[in-house]
Motif scaffolding. Structure first.
Motif, PDB file in Angstrom:
ATOM      1  N   ALA B  53       0.838  -1.205   0.000  1.00 20.71           N
ATOM      2  CA  ALA B  53       0.000   0.000   0.000  1.00 20.71           C
ATOM      3  C   ALA B  53       0.873   1.256   0.000  1.00 20.71           C
ATOM      4  O   ALA B  53       0.634   2.201  -0.759  1.00 20.71           O
ATOM      5  N   ALA B  54       1.919   1.216   0.820  1.00 22.25           N
ATOM      6  CA  ALA B  54       2.808   2.389   0.920  1.00 22.25           C
ATOM      7  C   ALA B  54       3.548   2.624  -0.399  1.00 22.25           C
ATOM      8  O   ALA B  54       3.647   3.765  -0.882  1.00 22.25           O
ATOM      9  N   ILE B  55       4.047   1.563  -1.011  1.00 22.50           N
ATOM     10  CA  ILE B  55       4.781   1.707  -2.279  1.00 22.50           C
ATOM     11  C   ILE B  55       3.838   2.218  -3.369  1.00 22.50           C
ATOM     12  O   ILE B  55       4.187   3.096  -4.169  1.00 22.50           O
ATOM     13  N   SER B  56       2.622   1.671  -3.388  1.00 21.08           N
ATOM     14  CA  SER B  56       1.650   2.102  -4.394  1.00 21.08           C
ATOM     15  C   SER B  56       1.332   3.580  -4.234  1.00 21.08           C
ATOM     16  O   SER B  56       1.268   4.321  -5.225  1.00 21.08           O
ATOM     17  N   LEU B  57       1.155   3.993  -2.994  1.00 21.20           N
ATOM     18  CA  LEU B  57       0.840   5.395  -2.723  1.00 21.20           C
ATOM     19  C   LEU B  57       1.982   6.298  -3.197  1.00 21.20           C
ATOM     20  O   LEU B  57       1.755   7.328  -3.843  1.00 21.20           O
ATOM     21  N   MET B  58       3.199   5.862  -2.909  1.00 14.77           N
ATOM     22  CA  MET B  58       4.368   6.657  -3.307  1.00 14.77           C
ATOM     23  C   MET B  58       4.458   6.773  -4.835  1.00 14.77           C
ATOM     24  O   MET B  58       4.653   7.859  -5.396  1.00 14.77           O
ATOM     25  N   LEU B  59       4.291   5.659  -5.513  1.00 14.30           N
ATOM     26  CA  LEU B  59       4.389   5.658  -6.978  1.00 14.30           C
ATOM     27  C   LEU B  59       3.267   6.482  -7.606  1.00 14.30           C
ATOM     28  O   LEU B  59       3.497   7.229  -8.565  1.00 14.30           O
ATOM     29  N   SER B  60       2.062   6.342  -7.049  1.00 15.45           N
ATOM     30  CA  SER B  60       0.929   7.105  -7.593  1.00 15.45           C
ATOM     31  C   SER B  60       1.170   8.606  -7.426  1.00 15.45           C
ATOM     32  O   SER B  60       0.908   9.395  -8.337  1.00 15.45           O
ATOM     33  N   THR B  61       1.704   8.976  -6.272  1.00 17.45           N
ATOM     34  CA  THR B  61       1.993  10.403  -6.022  1.00 17.45           C
ATOM     35  C   THR B  61       3.041  10.915  -7.015  1.00 17.45           C
ATOM     36  O   THR B  61       2.907  12.004  -7.577  1.00 17.45           O
ATOM     37  N   LEU B  62       4.056  10.101  -7.229  1.00 20.96           N
ATOM     38  CA  LEU B  62       5.113  10.486  -8.169  1.00 20.96           C
ATOM     39  C   LEU B  62       4.547  10.671  -9.571  1.00 20.96           C
ATOM     40  O   LEU B  62       4.834  11.658 -10.257  1.00 20.96           O
ATOM     41  N   LEU B  63       3.731   9.707  -9.969  1.00 18.92           N
ATOM     42  CA  LEU B  63       3.152   9.747 -11.307  1.00 18.92           C
ATOM     43  C   LEU B  63       2.271  10.981 -11.482  1.00 18.92           C
ATOM     44  O   LEU B  63       2.361  11.692 -12.491  1.00 18.92           O
ATOM     45  N   THR B  64       1.466  11.245 -10.497  1.00 19.50           N
ATOM     46  CA  THR B  64       0.589  12.418 -10.543  1.00 19.50           C
ATOM     47  C   THR B  64       1.423  13.695 -10.566  1.00 19.50           C
ATOM     48  O   THR B  64       1.133  14.640 -11.311  1.00 19.50           O
ATOM     49  N   GLY B  65       2.471  13.704  -9.782  1.00 16.58           N
ATOM     50  CA  GLY B  65       3.357  14.871  -9.726  1.00 16.58           C
ATOM     51  C   GLY B  65       3.989  15.154 -11.072  1.00 16.58           C
ATOM     52  O   GLY B  65       4.000  16.298 -11.549  1.00 16.58           O
ATOM     53  N   ILE B 103      10.573   7.595 -17.873  1.00 14.47           N
ATOM     54  CA  ILE B 103      10.455   7.466 -16.411  1.00 14.47           C
ATOM     55  C   ILE B 103       8.990   7.320 -16.016  1.00 14.47           C
ATOM     56  O   ILE B 103       8.605   6.463 -15.219  1.00 14.47           O
ATOM     57  N   GLY B 104       8.161   8.154 -16.640  1.00 13.64           N
ATOM     58  CA  GLY B 104       6.735   8.100 -16.349  1.00 13.64           C
ATOM     59  C   GLY B 104       6.148   6.742 -16.680  1.00 13.64           C
ATOM     60  O   GLY B 104       5.383   6.169 -15.908  1.00 13.64           O
ATOM     61  N   LEU B 105       6.549   6.221 -17.829  1.00  9.96           N
ATOM     62  CA  LEU B 105       6.056   4.902 -18.249  1.00  9.96           C
ATOM     63  C   LEU B 105       6.479   3.813 -17.250  1.00  9.96           C
ATOM     64  O   LEU B 105       5.682   2.949 -16.882  1.00  9.96           O
ATOM     65  N   GLY B 106       7.718   3.929 -16.817  1.00  8.83           N
ATOM     66  CA  GLY B 106       8.232   2.975 -15.821  1.00  8.83           C
ATOM     67  C   GLY B 106       7.406   3.002 -14.548  1.00  8.83           C
ATOM     68  O   GLY B 106       7.044   1.964 -14.005  1.00  8.83           O
TER      69      GLY B 106
END
Lengths: 165, 131
Positions: B53-65, B103-106
């Motif tokens: 859950a924590a990793i997903s949240l971090m990645l989603s935030t990065l992607l949105t950013g 990077i975004g795709l990754g």
């Protein structure tokens, strides 16, 4: 259903070996669940009962690691079990009944390895080959184990009878 | 001890062995087995481990950013970002967003991976159900 048909001997074998009702119940439940899981792999040429005995025996091995060691330590002597030669008729009457009850208690106090072999042989009437297959032991070890278990009981009975006289 | 005496005791032993009473199976055994079997065949429970859950949240935030940066960045900042990307990733001058896209795709793939991991069946229940 499968459980209804086989629960009596599955539980009884586990109870005789483990000597504890709660553990026997857990083992019997686990045995049926394992059997249910492995049913597709069950080969029809083997008897279902034998297959169940093997599952229960393996679960008893897991619960009592020393059981397998004890069985392996029996070894193979030249002596052989002569159960089938004993065709004499047992005594009847009060004294015989008392002796029988005393022997039943003695059987319960035997080591687990002997109790396993005796239960398979006398309560389930399995031939030596089948006991060897169920316990994964050489047939010589099965015969030796049965012989020694009975000798131990006979010797205990002899002492008991001498003390009574 | 004479042989006949020994035979007599052995006969008594054999008799006792053959007449050993069978321990009756407990009445609850059948229902316990049924519960165990049902637990095996039941669909596994939804599992959402905190780490995933924590990793997903971090990645989603990065992607949105990253998405927000690319869409809403002022022209001057965009030029600076182009220069930075060119410097770091040595991409051609006219295609500075290529690296960001990679990077975004990754990150998108990583998000999808974790989403699948979370939504797919989790751990099985134990085979044996205790009382």
């Amino acid at each position: 259903m499968l459980v209804v048909e086989h629960q009596a001997y599955v539980f009884n074998l586990a109870y005789r070996v483990l000597g504890n009702e709660q553990e026997a119940e857990d083992t019997a439940q686990e045995a049926f669940v394992r059997a249910w899981q492995s049913l597709p792999r069950f080969r029809a040429q083997a008897r279902f009962g034998t297959w169940m005995y093997r599952i229960v025996t393996n679960l008893c091995y897991n619960r009592l690691p020393r059981l397998r060691r004890e069985l392996s330590a029996i070894g193979e002597d030249e002596i052989e079990d002569h159960a089938d030669l004993q065709t004499g008729k047992a005594d009847d009457g009060l004294e015989a009944a008392e002796r029988r009850a005393w022997l039943h208690r003695q059987i319960e106090e035997l080591p687990e390895a002997y109790r396993l072999l005796l239960t398979l042989r006398y309560q389930r009437n399995l031939p030596y080959e089948e006991i060897a297959s169920v316990t994964s032991l050489p047939m010589g070890t099965v015969k030796t184990g049965l012989f020694r278990a009975k000798e131990r009981l006979r010797s205990a009975l002899e002492t008991y009878e001498e003390a009574r006289l | 001890m004479n042989p006949s005496e020994a035979d007599r005791w052995m006969t008594a032993v054999e008799d006792a062995l053959r007449t050993m009473p069978e321990a009756p199976a407990p009445a609850a055994l059948r229902s316990r087995v049924m519960r165990g079997v049902r637990a095996l065949s039941a669909p596994p429970k939804f599992v959402f481990p905190w780490l995933e859950a924590a990793i997903s949240l971090m990645l989603s935030t990065l992607l949105t950013g990253v998405g927000a940066l690319l869409v809403g960045l002022p022209p001057t900042e965009l030029v600076r970002l182009q220069q930075t990307l060119r410097y770091f990733f040595l991409v051609p001058a006219n295609r500075p967003f290529l690296a960001a896209s990679v990077i975004g795709l990754g990150m998108l793939v990583a998000c999808l991976f974790f989403a699948v991991r979370i939504l797919l069946p989790g751990r099985r229940a134990p085979a044996v159900v205790r009382r």
